[in-house]
Write a protein that holds these residues in place. Structure first.
Motif, short mmCIF file in Angstrom:
data_model
loop_
_atom_site.label_atom_id
_atom_site.label_comp_id
_atom_site.label_asym_id
_atom_site.label_seq_id
_atom_site.Cartn_x
_atom_site.Cartn_y
_atom_site.Cartn_z
N ALA A 1 0.83 -1.20 0.00
CA ALA A 1 0.00 0.00 0.00
C ALA A 1 0.87 1.25 0.00
N ALA A 2 1.94 1.23 0.80
CA ALA A 2 2.88 2.36 0.81
C ALA A 2 3.55 2.51 -0.55
N TYR A 3 3.92 1.39 -1.15
CA TYR A 3 4.57 1.42 -2.47
C TYR A 3 3.64 2.01 -3.53
N LEU A 4 2.39 1.59 -3.54
CA LEU A 4 1.44 2.11 -4.53
C LEU A 4 1.18 3.59 -4.31
N SER A 5 1.14 4.03 -3.05
CA SER A 5 0.82 5.42 -2.77
C SER A 5 1.92 6.37 -3.22
N VAL A 6 3.14 5.88 -3.33
CA VAL A 6 4.27 6.74 -3.71
C VAL A 6 4.81 6.38 -5.09
N VAL A 7 5.28 5.15 -5.26
CA VAL A 7 5.89 4.75 -6.53
C VAL A 7 4.83 4.66 -7.63
N GLY A 8 3.67 4.10 -7.30
CA GLY A 8 2.60 4.03 -8.29
C GLY A 8 2.20 5.41 -8.79
N LYS A 9 2.11 6.37 -7.88
CA LYS A 9 1.78 7.73 -8.28
C LYS A 9 2.91 8.37 -9.07
N ALA A 10 4.15 8.10 -8.71
CA ALA A 10 5.29 8.66 -9.46
C ALA A 10 5.26 8.18 -10.91
N VAL A 11 4.88 6.92 -11.11
CA VAL A 11 4.76 6.38 -12.47
C VAL A 11 3.69 7.14 -13.25
N GLY A 12 2.52 7.32 -12.63
CA GLY A 12 1.45 8.00 -13.32
C GLY A 12 1.77 9.45 -13.63
N PHE A 13 2.33 10.17 -12.66
CA PHE A 13 2.61 11.58 -12.87
C PHE A 13 3.75 11.81 -13.87
N SER A 14 4.78 10.98 -13.81
CA SER A 14 5.87 11.16 -14.78
C SER A 14 5.39 10.87 -16.19
N GLY A 15 4.55 9.84 -16.37
CA GLY A 15 4.00 9.56 -17.69
C GLY A 15 3.09 10.68 -18.16
N LEU A 16 2.26 11.20 -17.26
CA LEU A 16 1.36 12.29 -17.62
C LEU A 16 2.15 13.54 -18.03
N ILE A 17 3.21 13.83 -17.32
CA ILE A 17 4.05 14.99 -17.65
C ILE A 17 4.70 14.82 -19.02
N LEU A 18 5.23 13.63 -19.29
CA LEU A 18 5.92 13.39 -20.54
C LEU A 18 4.99 13.55 -21.74
N VAL A 19 3.81 12.96 -21.68
CA VAL A 19 2.93 13.01 -22.84
C VAL A 19 2.31 14.39 -23.03
N THR A 20 2.07 15.12 -21.94
CA THR A 20 1.46 16.44 -22.09
C THR A 20 2.49 17.50 -22.50
N VAL A 21 3.57 17.60 -21.74
CA VAL A 21 4.53 18.69 -21.95
C VAL A 21 5.41 18.45 -23.18
N ILE A 22 5.82 17.20 -23.42
CA ILE A 22 6.73 16.93 -24.53
C ILE A 22 5.99 16.56 -25.81
N ALA A 23 5.00 15.67 -25.72
CA ALA A 23 4.35 15.16 -26.93
C ALA A 23 3.19 16.02 -27.41
N PHE A 24 2.41 16.59 -26.48
CA PHE A 24 1.19 17.27 -26.88
C PHE A 24 1.17 18.76 -26.53
N PRO A 25 2.25 19.49 -26.69
CA PRO A 25 2.21 20.92 -26.32
C PRO A 25 1.31 21.75 -27.22
N SER A 26 1.07 21.28 -28.43
CA SER A 26 0.22 22.05 -29.35
C SER A 26 -1.26 21.89 -29.05
#
Length: 536
Positions: free
Chosen positions: A279-304
């Motif tokens: 549960a601790a792992y999902l609350s931190v590492v699981g969220k880090a996975v989601g947020f890093s992926g979200l940042i990459l696709v929005t800021v780098i791939a879809f800025p337009s």
């Protein structure tokens, strides 16, 4: 140091001397794929994956009485992967690049990737420390350590991924072992139910994401994030709707991992049913996975297409923080609620704060992303610390109710003070200075981007969160309620906790998070400097 290898594709019929997107045509008419691999750049996830395989094989030969050495090997492997980040801190390193365009790569160990890998691997290491005692008696050691390290390897790969195919693969490598980890307690109905809910909802989100990726590829003709950013503005008018649908669908999988509304419903039951370290792992590492992926696709791939994802993420941020904090507010000792369930809803609320700078980046610039990274680092340290204390209490109170923490200061004063510090950091109150400053940077990112309404929503939610964090903190210092035992003596919650010594590994995990939390509160610039610079 780079090594080189070649793979020939038989039957290629390109003209002599023509360079393709994936290789060079030789004089014999055979296209050769030549790829340079920077082994130092990919060392952190590679070491983690290699140690996972070694443990899986070793588990077949290690006798039952020596299984604890598998856990020690997992901790050592994660520590080695963390050390592998040190040679990479000096600058960007890229590998798996296109021969015709060396700047277009599938893996980039830049500043952003290294910071998230530090968070992921550090979180996995603390999870491993919390798990050492449980794997000796309650959980199958070999399977547990293999699954944990495999998930950590995928989580470490994702922030360095720079094409959609690698992103999706990394997301699934991080997620699939997590399903099994949640349901690893054999014969436990809650654990099995939590794993099933987690699996079904995640698979659905992944299917939608893959559909979105296929739409993006169909309209742009490329998987690389930087090339998608170039090709999206040039998509013909008749394909514009398909491209926007692909962008929206691609974001769903990462929104699920961040536990953003309406993809948050799996969180409380999964956290309560999973082994507490997971549960601790999902609350931190699981969220880090989601947020890093979200940042990459929005800021780098879809800025337009900021007009597509910017408002959506802003609304998701407001809904997520509100839903999480209101639900956490309902968890109380009087209602006999679980402390883990409170932490689960709290993590949903914190996810809303983490979404704010990503939404702000759509209206200003990518430097706002640094606020998300700074906040994520603070959250990872103190939330893992709170879960480590919960793991200590759970040794004598398996239900882990909020009421079980009443009077903890009377018998374990240092542990109670430490948990109180973690809760104040999450609330953003002194002496948790790092929590206060991190919230200010996130709040400022919304104001600077012109999202005043979102800043107001965040302010209201911070006030709501103060109440339930302070209510739990105050409970630690109340007089313990005595309950009659078999012999007639008092045996309240705190007395029971004191009756059994704390496992050394759990104590180390609590101490490490407390030390780092105090250090960051004394020198917040160690983290907050990320909020002032561009990470790409």
């Amino acid at each position: 140091m780079a090594t080189h290898g070649a793979l020939a594709l038989d039957g290629a019929t390109a003209a002599v001397g023509v360079t393709t997107a994936t290789g060079t045509t030789t004089a014999s008419g055979v296209t050769t794929l030549v790829q340079s691999v920077d082994w130092l750049a990919i060392a952190p996830p590679t070491i983690t994956a290699a140690v996972a395989l070694i443990i899986l094989v070793a588990d077949l030969f290690v006798p039952e009485r020596a299984k604890h050495w598998l856990g020690i090997g997992a901790v050592a492997g994660l520590a080695l992967a963390l050390l592998a980040l040190l040679p990479l801190r000096s600058g960007d390193r890229q590998t798996f690049c296109l021969r015709t365009d060396p700047t277009t790569c599938s893996y980039t160990a830049d500043h952003f990737a290294l910071v998230v890998q530090l968070l992921v691997l550090g979180g996995a290491l603390l999870t491993a420390l919390m798990s050492l005692h449980d794997t000796r008696k309650r959980l199958p050691a070999g399977e547990y350590w293999f699954l944990l390290l495999s998930s950590a390897a995928g989580a470490a790969l994702l922030p360095a991924s720079r094409d959609l195919a690698t992103l999706v693969v990394a997301l699934e490598v991080a997620s699939l072992p997590a399903f099994a980890l949640v349901g690893l307690r054999r014969g436990d109905r809650l654990s099995s139910e939590a794993a099933l809910k987690f699996f079904l909802s995640s698979v659905t989100a992944t299917a939608v994401t893959l559909l979105g990726v296929s739409f993006v590829y169909a309209t742009t003709g490329t998987m690389h994030l930087t090339r998608i950013a170039t090709e999206l503005p040039a998509v013909p008018g008749q394909l514009d709707t398909l491209a926007k649908a692909g962008v929206a669908l691609t974001l769903i999988g990462f929104a699920f991992k961040t536990a953003a509304v309406p993809f948050h419903f799996w969180v409380p039951d999964t956290y309560v049913g999973a082994p507490l370290p997971i549960a601790a792992y999902l609350s931190v590492v699981g969220k880090a996975v989601g947020f890093s992926g979200l940042i990459l696709v929005t800021v780098i791939a879809f800025p337009s297409l900021t007009d597509v994802w910017g408002p959506v993420i802003a609304v998701l941020a407001a809904l997520t923080m509100t839903a999480g904090n209101v639900a956490a507010l309902r968890q109380s000792a009087a209602r006999d609620w679980s402390a883990v369930r409170l932490l689960a809803w709290s993590s949903v609320g914190q996810a809303g704060y983490l979404l704010v700078p990503i939404a702000a980046a759509a209206y200003s610039d990518e430097k706002q992303i640094g606020s998300t990274v700074a906040y994520a680092l603070m959250y990872a340290v103190v939330n893992l610390g709170a879960f480590a204390v919960a793991a200590l209490v759970a040794r004598t109170h398996p239900r882990n109710r909020i009421a079980d923490y009443q009077g903890l200061y009377a018998t374990r004063p240092l542990t109670a003070l430490t948990l109180g510090f973690f809760l104040l950091c999450l609330a953003g109150l002194p002496p948790g200075i790092i929590g206060l400053f991190a919230k200010v940077t996130v709040f400022s990112s919304a104001v600077d981007a012109g999202l005043g309404w979102l800043a107001v929503v965040m302010g209201v939610n911070v006030a709501i969160a103060l109440y339930y964090y302070l209510r739990w903190t105050a409970l630690l210092f109340r007089s313990p309620e005595a309950a009659p035992s078999a012999g007639g003596a008092g045996n309240g919650p705190a007395a029971t906790v004191a009756a059994r010594p704390a496992p050394a590994a759990v104590t180390v995990a609590i101490a490490l998070t407390a030390i780092v939390g105090v250090l960051l509160s004394g020198y917040p610039q160690l983290v907050l400097r990320f909020a002032a610079v561009s990470l790409f």
